[in-house]
Design an enzyme around this catalytic site. Structure first.
Site, PDB file in Angstrom:
ATOM      1  CE1 TYR A 144      -4.055   1.999   0.483  1.00  0.00           C
ATOM      2  CE2 TYR A 144      -2.693   3.244   2.024  1.00  0.00           C
ATOM      3  CZ  TYR A 144      -3.843   3.129   1.268  1.00  0.00           C
ATOM      4  OH  TYR A 144      -4.770   4.133   1.277  1.00  0.00           O
ATOM      5  CG  ASP A 145       3.181   1.798   3.048  1.00  0.00           C
ATOM      6  OD1 ASP A 145       2.363   2.628   3.472  1.00  0.00           O
ATOM      7  OD2 ASP A 145       3.389   0.698   3.591  1.00  0.00           O
ATOM      8  CG  HIS A 164      -6.550  -5.680   4.813  1.00  0.00           C
ATOM      9  ND1 HIS A 164      -6.856  -4.363   5.094  1.00  0.00           N
ATOM     10  CD2 HIS A 164      -5.202  -5.765   4.836  1.00  0.00           C
ATOM     11  CE1 HIS A 164      -5.748  -3.687   5.275  1.00  0.00           C
ATOM     12  NE2 HIS A 164      -4.726  -4.508   5.125  1.00  0.00           N
ATOM     13  NE  ARG A 183       0.025 -17.415  -8.794  1.00  0.00           N
ATOM     14  CZ  ARG A 183      -0.404 -18.524  -8.192  1.00  0.00           C
ATOM     15  NH1 ARG A 183       0.080 -18.870  -7.014  1.00  0.00           N
ATOM     16  NH2 ARG A 183      -1.302 -19.304  -8.756  1.00  0.00           N
TER      17      ARG A 183
END
Length: 149
Positions: A44-45, A75, A115
């Site tokens: 998110y940052d 979330h 992945r």
């Protein structure tokens, strides 16, 4: 030589550490230089760090790597959706390729470990964009025939 900025999310570090190594190896293999690597707390940052790197004259493109592992709530979906949108905004606002090498949402830690190659794909995509996008400073208007007036 193409110069990249690299943003690495620290959350889920055992996985993102391998992603960072893969991204650096992909850059080296392609003959690119990683100008600077910025570590951020979580995915998110990443948009702010990507934006700062995209502002640098020495950075041709930015690759962002990280992983978002699912939990008991949605979330992970919220985080990845918001991050993807803001990274796209950074790319358009800075006119600099910003690629998304973030895995998730909806995956377990085991699936995320499978992945990690998405980090190398993000580097490859950034390099491809730098090579393929037309230079905005070049006049692409080819209608120079003035004899038909």
């Amino acid at each position: 030589m193409t110069t990249l900025g690299l943003v690495v999310a620290e959350f889920n570090r055992p996985i993102t550490e391998q992603m960072e190594r893969d991204a650096l190896e992909a850059a080296t293999a392609a003959g690119a230089e990683v100008y600077e690597t910025v570590h951020v707390p979580g995915v998110y940052d990443a948009p702010l760090a990507a934006d700062r790197l995209a502002r640098l004259d020495d950075v041709d493109a930015v690759a962002v790597v990280g992983t978002v592992i699912t939990g008991d709530t949605d979330h992970d979906q919220v985080i990845t959706d918001a991050t993807a949108q803001r990274l796209s905004d950074v790319s358009l606002e800075r006119d600099t390729p910003v690629t998304l090498g973030v895995t998730g949402p909806g995956m377990s830690a085991a699936e995320a470990r499978e992945r990690v190659e998405n980090a190398a794909k993000a580097v490859d995509g950034a390099l491809d964009l730098v090579a393929e996008l037309p230079d905005p400073g070049l006049d692409t208007d080819t209608d120079t025939d003035t004899d038909s007036q």
